[in-house]
Design a protein around this motif. Structure first.
Motif, PDB file in Angstrom:
ATOM      1  N   ALA A   1       0.844  -1.198   0.000  1.00 32.44           N
ATOM      2  CA  ALA A   1       0.000   0.000   0.000  1.00 32.44           C
ATOM      3  C   ALA A   1       0.878   1.247   0.000  1.00 32.44           C
TER       4      ALA A   1
ATOM      5  N   HIS B   1       2.105   2.324  -3.292  1.00 33.23           N
ATOM      6  CA  HIS B   1       1.127   2.967  -4.159  1.00 33.23           C
ATOM      7  C   HIS B   1       0.865   4.435  -3.787  1.00 33.23           C
TER       8      HIS B   1
ATOM      9  N   ASP C   1      -4.411  11.001   4.141  1.00 34.06           N
ATOM     10  CA  ASP C   1      -4.405  10.407   2.803  1.00 34.06           C
ATOM     11  C   ASP C   1      -3.761   9.012   2.831  1.00 34.06           C
TER      12      ASP C   1
ATOM     13  N   LYS D   1      -3.538   6.910   5.350  1.00 38.65           N
ATOM     14  CA  LYS D   1      -4.435   5.962   6.031  1.00 38.65           C
ATOM     15  C   LYS D   1      -5.553   5.511   5.090  1.00 38.65           C
ATOM     16  N   ALA D   2      -6.079   6.428   4.321  1.00 40.69           N
ATOM     17  CA  ALA D   2      -7.149   6.080   3.383  1.00 40.69           C
ATOM     18  C   ALA D   2      -6.631   5.089   2.328  1.00 40.69           C
ATOM     19  N   ILE D   3      -5.421   5.304   1.850  1.00 42.23           N
ATOM     20  CA  ILE D   3      -4.834   4.399   0.862  1.00 42.23           C
ATOM     21  C   ILE D   3      -4.628   3.001   1.464  1.00 42.23           C
TER      22      ILE D   3
ATOM     23  N   ARG E   1      -6.229   1.689   4.031  1.00 46.48           N
ATOM     24  CA  ARG E   1      -7.546   1.086   4.259  1.00 46.48           C
ATOM     25  C   ARG E   1      -8.110   0.496   2.965  1.00 46.48           C
ATOM     26  N   ARG E   2      -8.042   1.268   1.881  1.00 49.33           N
ATOM     27  CA  ARG E   2      -8.560   0.780   0.600  1.00 49.33           C
ATOM     28  C   ARG E   2      -7.802  -0.469   0.151  1.00 49.33           C
ATOM     29  N   PHE E   3      -6.489  -0.451   0.356  1.00 45.01           N
ATOM     30  CA  PHE E   3      -5.668  -1.570  -0.070  1.00 45.01           C
ATOM     31  C   PHE E   3      -5.988  -2.817   0.763  1.00 45.01           C
TER      32      PHE E   3
ATOM     33  N   HIS F   1      -8.750  -3.487   2.294  1.00 39.48           N
ATOM     34  CA  HIS F   1     -10.156  -3.868   2.116  1.00 39.48           C
ATOM     35  C   HIS F   1     -10.297  -5.109   1.243  1.00 39.48           C
ATOM     36  N   ASP F   2      -9.360  -5.290   0.316  1.00 38.51           N
ATOM     37  CA  ASP F   2      -9.408  -6.432  -0.599  1.00 38.51           C
ATOM     38  C   ASP F   2      -8.861  -7.723   0.018  1.00 38.51           C
TER      39      ASP F   2
END
Length: 195
Positions: free
Chosen positions: A123, A126, A165, A167-169, A171-173, A175-176
């Motif tokens: 993550a 990215h 920002d 943390k959001a990246i 979390r999104r990463f 999530h999968d």
């Protein structure tokens, strides 16, 4: 003969006790070895039986057939011994299962923690370069936002925005990958202030 020995024993005659012991010990021992495999335990059970007889000599029945009495008393001791042994075995088996389960959980958690670390590293890869830098200082080095702002010559608000920002990246990463996260709940506690 049994009656005379009983009367002498009741009066505390140690020679009567020794005679009783010598007369029956070997036969009791051989009989007991057929029921329990441990020779030391067999000896202990017989010793305990004779000690109990000596201690309770004044409580013995008024008439006695020593052979029947001793074998019956020993039979009860064997039953108690076997039951206690079964309890010990069950307890040992339960403890072994608990230890194996704990070791398995630790191994799973260690693997999952390593996988979680790898996912967080992916993550981070990215993220834009500057956000990566801020996140690594916070996540890896443990710097506070104020220390990061000072070190990178950024405003405190910019550092906070970059961390939000990042943390959001992450979390999104993550999530999968719910399976890795569920195995790593303890690890997430370490990362909660980052994600």
């Amino acid at each position: 003969m049994d009656g005379q020995l009983l009367e002498r024993l009741r009066t505390g005659d140690i020679e009567a006790f020794t005679e009783l012991y010598n007369r029956y010990w070997e036969a009791l021992y051989q009989s007991l070895l057929k029921r329990i495999a441990n020779a030391d335990d067999a000896k202990d059970l017989i010793q305990e039986l004779f000690i109990t007889i000596w201690i309770r000599k004044d409580q013995l029945p008024h008439t006695i057939n020593w052979e029947n009495y001793l074998y019956a008393a020993l039979r009860y001791r064997v039953i108690n011994y076997i039951q206690a042994d079964e309890v010990r075995i069950r307890y040992a088996n339960e403890r072994l299962k608990q230890v194996e389960l704990l070791q398995s959980q630790r191994a799973d958690s260690t693997i999952a923690a390593g996988e979680l670390e790898n996912l967080i590293d992916q993550a981070i890869d990215h993220m834009p370069r500057r956000i990566q830098e801020v996140f690594r200082l916070s996540y890896t080095e443990g710097y506070s936002p104020q220390e990061i702002a000072k070190q990178l010559s950024l405003s405190l608000q910019t550092v906070k925005n970059y961390l939000t920002d990042a943390k959001a990246i992450v979390r999104r990463f993550l999530h999968d990958y719910p399976a890795v996260i569920s195995l790593s709940l303890f690890s997430l506690a370490d990362f909660h202030h980052f994600i």
